[in-house]
Design an enzyme around this catalytic site. Sequence first.
Site, PDB file in Angstrom:
ATOM      1  N   LYS A   1     -23.525 -14.609 -34.201  1.00 31.36           N
ATOM      2  CA  LYS A   1     -24.122 -14.237 -35.477  1.00 31.36           C
ATOM      3  C   LYS A   1     -24.611 -15.463 -36.264  1.00 31.36           C
ATOM      4  O   LYS A   1     -24.280 -16.594 -35.945  1.00 31.36           O
ATOM      5  CB  LYS A   1     -23.114 -13.421 -36.304  1.00 31.36           C
ATOM      6  CG  LYS A   1     -22.717 -12.112 -35.621  1.00 31.36           C
ATOM      7  CD  LYS A   1     -23.919 -11.203 -35.420  1.00 31.36           C
ATOM      8  CE  LYS A   1     -23.573  -9.790 -35.013  1.00 31.36           C
ATOM      9  NZ  LYS A   1     -23.263  -9.617 -33.595  1.00 31.36           N
TER      10      LYS A   1
HETATM   11  C1  LIG Z   1     -25.257  -3.749 -35.526  1.00 34.73           C
HETATM   12  C2  LIG Z   1     -23.851  -4.197 -35.259  1.00 34.73           C
HETATM   13  N1  LIG Z   1     -22.836  -3.572 -35.905  1.00 34.73           N
HETATM   14  C3  LIG Z   1     -21.569  -3.929 -35.708  1.00 34.73           C
HETATM   15  C4  LIG Z   1     -21.239  -4.944 -34.854  1.00 34.73           C
HETATM   16  C5  LIG Z   1     -19.798  -5.282 -34.648  1.00 34.73           C
HETATM   17  O1  LIG Z   1     -19.506  -6.579 -35.063  1.00 34.73           O
HETATM   18  P1  LIG Z   1     -18.121  -7.247 -34.645  1.00 34.73           P
HETATM   19  O2  LIG Z   1     -18.300  -7.797 -33.269  1.00 34.73           O
HETATM   20  O3  LIG Z   1     -17.913  -8.337 -35.670  1.00 34.73           O
HETATM   21  O4  LIG Z   1     -17.096  -6.207 -34.710  1.00 34.73           O
HETATM   22  C6  LIG Z   1     -22.238  -5.618 -34.160  1.00 34.73           C
HETATM   23  C7  LIG Z   1     -21.893  -6.698 -33.232  1.00 34.73           C
HETATM   24  O5  LIG Z   1     -22.641  -7.209 -32.462  1.00 34.73           O
HETATM   25  C8  LIG Z   1     -23.582  -5.245 -34.366  1.00 34.73           C
HETATM   26  O6  LIG Z   1     -24.581  -5.859 -33.725  1.00 34.73           O
END
Ligand SMILES: Cc1ncc(COP(=O)(O)O)c(C=O)c1O
Length: 375
Positions: A173
């Site tokens: 990210k």
């Molecule tokens: C659109 C979206 N929502 C939620 C997430 C979940 O993030 P995390 O890996 O921090 O749980 C991601 C992760 O890539 C994502 O791309």
Amino acid sequence: MVEEPEIKEVENTLRSCWLGTGPKVHRFEEMFREYKGSAHAMALYSCTAALHLSMIAIGINPGDEVIVPTLTFASTANAVIHAGGKPVLTDCDRETMNIAPDDILRKITSKTKAIIPVHFAGRPCNMDAIMNIAQKHNLKIVEDCAHAVETEYHGKKAGTFSDIGCFSFYVTKNIMTGEGGMAITDNDEYADRIKILGLHGLSRDAWKRFGDEGYKHYYVVYAGFKYNMMDIQAALGIHQLPRVERYWERRQRIWNRYNEAFADMPLFTPAPVEPNTIHAYHLYTLLLDTDNLKITRDRFMSEMAARNIGVGVHYIAVHLHPYYEQTFGYKRGDFPNAEWISERTVSIPLSPKLTDYDVEDVVEAVRFIITKAGK
Ligand SMILES: Cc1ncc(COP(=O)(O)O)c(C=O)c1O
């Protein structure tokens, strides 16, 4: 992208003996809260955790429906299921790749309680239309801002439109802490619930119980979860966040270079950034014009990988995965725009750590593979 100050900060954290949730998490929360201008920011282990707790905080119960775009990472929809609700998938706009307000309207029933717009790739959703729909139908909104740390829409920052905004600091990210997430809100009750639910349901500020002020008893007020961020993670975040602008500017330059380099190719490049918005430039998604090309998307990806260039697919639409097909009866054909994108999309490198030489290497590889394959 990891730089020297966070390496030193992690080392310093390890030597401090306070590895778990502590003062650095608190500092990172304050920094993020100020950056976003929200009343509260709660650091968590992931964006998935933030989405899950948000669903509980806004009161999603078994039988409730939550509208979610099908073009997203599965965790957006999974969070609804974990809270006992039912994700109701919707199609996206083919140009912006964001949730289509028209399709939201078609999916609203008497059971609909909330919408989770995802600012896809860092491009803001049409928040005017979405807020209007929510107001008219008395729906809550939780923004999935996993791609959208820097995103703004009509002068307002992503995550501050809605009841709760959820961010990801996963390794890929724009701001990263390894694993990590944040929920922001202006609502005191939601903030309290998320804070408590994220640490076993223990009474407020339970993380201080091992601190210098002497032992304090805690009380369990909810059956909570273990979703807290650690100081080791926050040690990264407190140095990454001040660089958010610098990293964004570098990604914007790479983005513009790709647009220029691929303008004459049988490829669809991302739609222009809409006026009065800020795109977070999280993903650069090329769409291969596979109807007019002799190479498949997957073959293109293999050839890029053979040149040691990292590529990804964001995403195979949620409804095409077996769990969602089998559990909710979705099938190919249900969401034509998301499927069209799912079949053609490839994300190419967009990290601020890419040198100009790296960027030209990517450009050359894409042009060579596509040209060699021919129409
Ligand atoms: C659109 C979206 N929502 C939620 C997430 C979940 O993030 P995390 O890996 O921090 O749980 C991601 C992760 O890539 C994502 O791309």
